[in-house]
Write a protein that holds these residues in place. Structure first.
Motif, PDB file in Angstrom:
ATOM      1  N   UNK A  35       0.814  -1.208   0.000  1.00  0.00           N
ATOM      2  CA  UNK A  35       0.000   0.000   0.000  1.00  0.00           C
ATOM      3  C   UNK A  35       0.855   1.268   0.000  1.00  0.00           C
ATOM      4  N   UNK A  36       0.164   2.434  -0.038  1.00  0.00           N
ATOM      5  CA  UNK A  36       0.856   3.708  -0.219  1.00  0.00           C
ATOM      6  C   UNK A  36       0.908   4.573   1.030  1.00  0.00           C
ATOM      7  N   UNK A  69       8.426   5.264  -1.796  1.00  0.00           N
ATOM      8  CA  UNK A  69       9.474   5.662  -0.850  1.00  0.00           C
ATOM      9  C   UNK A  69       8.916   6.104   0.496  1.00  0.00           C
ATOM     10  N   UNK A  70       7.746   6.776   0.505  1.00  0.00           N
ATOM     11  CA  UNK A  70       7.266   7.350   1.763  1.00  0.00           C
ATOM     12  C   UNK A  70       6.897   6.289   2.808  1.00  0.00           C
ATOM     13  N   UNK A  71       6.715   5.048   2.404  1.00  0.00           N
ATOM     14  CA  UNK A  71       6.412   4.000   3.391  1.00  0.00           C
ATOM     15  C   UNK A  71       7.550   2.986   3.528  1.00  0.00           C
ATOM     16  N   UNK A  72       8.647   3.220   2.834  1.00  0.00           N
ATOM     17  CA  UNK A  72       9.735   2.234   2.838  1.00  0.00           C
ATOM     18  C   UNK A  72      10.342   2.074   4.223  1.00  0.00           C
ATOM     19  N   UNK A  73      10.381   3.170   5.016  1.00  0.00           N
ATOM     20  CA  UNK A  73      10.958   3.073   6.347  1.00  0.00           C
ATOM     21  C   UNK A  73      10.103   2.190   7.260  1.00  0.00           C
ATOM     22  N   UNK A  74       8.790   2.223   7.061  1.00  0.00           N
ATOM     23  CA  UNK A  74       7.905   1.348   7.826  1.00  0.00           C
ATOM     24  C   UNK A  74       8.241  -0.110   7.517  1.00  0.00           C
ATOM     25  N   UNK A  86       6.889   7.249  -6.696  1.00  0.00           N
ATOM     26  CA  UNK A  86       5.492   7.217  -7.112  1.00  0.00           C
ATOM     27  C   UNK A  86       5.187   8.251  -8.197  1.00  0.00           C
ATOM     28  N   UNK A  87       5.703   9.458  -8.031  1.00  0.00           N
ATOM     29  CA  UNK A  87       5.427  10.509  -9.013  1.00  0.00           C
ATOM     30  C   UNK A  87       6.082  10.181 -10.356  1.00  0.00           C
ATOM     31  N   UNK A  88       7.324   9.693 -10.311  1.00  0.00           N
ATOM     32  CA  UNK A  88       8.031   9.373 -11.552  1.00  0.00           C
ATOM     33  C   UNK A  88       7.369   8.228 -12.304  1.00  0.00           C
ATOM     34  N   UNK A 112      11.838  -0.264 -12.563  1.00  0.00           N
ATOM     35  CA  UNK A 112      11.148  -1.235 -11.711  1.00  0.00           C
ATOM     36  C   UNK A 112      11.019  -2.575 -12.429  1.00  0.00           C
ATOM     37  N   UNK A 113      10.668  -2.536 -13.716  1.00  0.00           N
ATOM     38  CA  UNK A 113      10.538  -3.764 -14.491  1.00  0.00           C
ATOM     39  C   UNK A 113      11.855  -4.531 -14.511  1.00  0.00           C
ATOM     40  N   UNK A 114      12.956  -3.843 -14.737  1.00  0.00           N
ATOM     41  CA  UNK A 114      14.275  -4.478 -14.755  1.00  0.00           C
ATOM     42  C   UNK A 114      14.586  -5.102 -13.396  1.00  0.00           C
ATOM     43  N   UNK A 115      14.260  -4.369 -12.318  1.00  0.00           N
ATOM     44  CA  UNK A 115      14.512  -4.865 -10.967  1.00  0.00           C
ATOM     45  C   UNK A 115      13.730  -6.144 -10.698  1.00  0.00           C
ATOM     46  N   UNK A 116      12.456  -6.157 -11.094  1.00  0.00           N
ATOM     47  CA  UNK A 116      11.626  -7.338 -10.857  1.00  0.00           C
ATOM     48  C   UNK A 116      12.123  -8.540 -11.671  1.00  0.00           C
ATOM     49  N   UNK A 117      12.503  -8.313 -12.904  1.00  0.00           N
ATOM     50  CA  UNK A 117      13.014  -9.411 -13.736  1.00  0.00           C
ATOM     51  C   UNK A 117      14.303  -9.974 -13.146  1.00  0.00           C
ATOM     52  N   UNK A 118      15.150  -9.081 -12.644  1.00  0.00           N
ATOM     53  CA  UNK A 118      16.427  -9.512 -12.068  1.00  0.00           C
ATOM     54  C   UNK A 118      16.218 -10.369 -10.822  1.00  0.00           C
ATOM     55  N   UNK A 119      15.175 -10.062 -10.024  1.00  0.00           N
ATOM     56  CA  UNK A 119      14.950 -10.805  -8.781  1.00  0.00           C
ATOM     57  C   UNK A 119      14.337 -12.177  -9.020  1.00  0.00           C
ATOM     58  N   UNK A 120      13.740 -12.407 -10.183  1.00  0.00           N
ATOM     59  CA  UNK A 120      13.180 -13.705 -10.557  1.00  0.00           C
ATOM     60  C   UNK A 120      12.159 -14.221  -9.530  1.00  0.00           C
ATOM     61  N   UNK A 121      11.221 -13.388  -9.200  1.00  0.00           N
ATOM     62  CA  UNK A 121      10.152 -13.813  -8.291  1.00  0.00           C
ATOM     63  C   UNK A 121       9.278 -14.859  -8.975  1.00  0.00           C
ATOM     64  N   UNK A 122       8.804 -15.825  -8.176  1.00  0.00           N
ATOM     65  CA  UNK A 122       7.894 -16.813  -8.759  1.00  0.00           C
ATOM     66  C   UNK A 122       6.444 -16.567  -8.369  1.00  0.00           C
TER      67      UNK A 122
END
Length: 343
Positions: A14-15, A45-50, A65-67, A78-88
């Motif tokens: 969530x945001x 980013x605004x909730x990453x510290x939580x 979020x704005x970008x 973000x797409x590159x990051x997700x592909x690199x992590x290889x989540x199933x």
């Protein structure tokens, strides 16, 4: 049911701080079900510290979020990051269609979420929303339970580090607050005005409280809430009322709540931080529904709310009456605080 051997799990979270805290019981349930899995959260980013204070996560992936809305660079990053992590597998606690589309493009083969907002076709495993409104904590748990992942309790969970606790003690000491004596925490802010108990009421409540107790009162909040808090501080002399607004990290705020003897707060992120630490907490609710977004705690807690005949939750940004908050008098709130302290 879900495949028993998921090893790399992503959560699209969530945001807002309160909503992210509401997701922590579901994160805990996932960790209990998949103790050896690598579990990450993708969030703004605004909730990453939580999320960085959640003991059940291996990684927090942050996006701007704005970008995401105005450039192609951030979605591609973000797409590159997700592909690199290889989540199933990915679990959507957020209703975003664009993030569901990115997850599909990233090749995450199992995508679990609620079929709403026209994104059902982007999910491999979709379930309808509950037929009646439920608390947000139960909404996230309901999603998991539909896929065979049992609840591991409803209470929110975050942890401050030992260093954060030590730095909080030093900060309080500089303000003349000893952790060996009781103090109350007040949060007078909120992300829109109608959710805020009147500042004059906070001042009257504090006068009643200090008349009967030799405590310190500590106001917490963001940099943007400093002026609100200062109105309360300026009404008192002698150093018994201080403000830490804009001066604490999230971890220090967590430690502040953990050590507090009482917390009085509007419906906002800090109240959910307080109950996650099992602090004695008194919540002030008006235009929002305690049934859907109220604090959930294993510790002593009370929520005060007046039914004034309006539809709740109410998302108006202005209201001529504000009866829902103004009918909560300082005298009544003080009485409820005393009852809570007696538990």
């Amino acid at each position: 049911m879900i495949h028993a051997n998921l090893s790399r799990i992503l959560i699209l979270n969530q945001n807002w701080i309160g909503d992210v805290l509401f997701s922590t019981p579901a994160i805990r349930a996932l960790r209990r079900r998949y103790p050896q899995a690598y579990i990450a959260c993708l969030a703004p980013r605004r909730v990453s510290e939580v999320l960085s204070h959640n003991p059940h996560l291996d990684e927090v992936l942050v996006y701007n979020e704005r970008s995401m809305l105005v450039t192609l660079f951030e979605p591609l990053r973000v797409l590159f990051t997700l592909r690199k992590r290889r989540f199933d597998a990915v679990f959507f606690f957020h209703r975003s269609r664009s993030k569901a589309f990115l997850a599909m493009l990233a090749g995450i083969r199992s995508r679990f979420g609620f079929a709403r907002g026209g994104r059902g076709w982007l999910l491999t495993h979709a379930v309808p929303l509950p037929e009646t409104p439920v608390h947000k904590i139960d909404l996230f748990l309901y999603l998991l339970e539909r896929f065979g992942i049992p609840s591991a309790g409803r209470w929110p969970e975050i942890e401050a580090t030992a260093e954060e606790e030590s730095s909080l003690v030093r900060l309080l000491s500089l303000e003349g607050v000893s952790i060996d004596r009781p103090y109350a925490v007040l949060h007078v802010g909120g992300n829109w005005e109608l959710k805020r108990w009147p500042i004059g009421y906070f001042i009257r409540w504090t006068k009643l409280f200090l008349k009967n107790k030799d405590w310190k009162i500590v106001l917490c909040g963001s940099e943007g809430e400093k002026n609100l808090a200062q109105e309360v501080v300026d009404a008192f002399s002698g150093g018994n009322v201080i403000s830490l607004c804009g001066r604490t990290t999230f971890g220090q705020l967590t430690a502040l709540m953990k050590r507090a003897s009482l917390v009085l707060s509007n419906d906002s992120g800090p109240i959910h931080v307080a109950v996650s630490q099992r602090a004695r907490t008194l919540g002030l609710y008006g235009p929002t529904s305690p049934r859907e977004t109220g604090p959930v705690s294993e510790g002593p807690m009370r929520v005060l709310w007046k039914d004034v005949g309006c539809h709740v939750p109410c998302y108006f940004r202005a209201c001529s009456g504000r009866a829902c908050m103004e009918l909560l008098t300082p005298e009544e709130v003080y009485e409820r605080a005393e009852e809570l302290l007696a538990l």
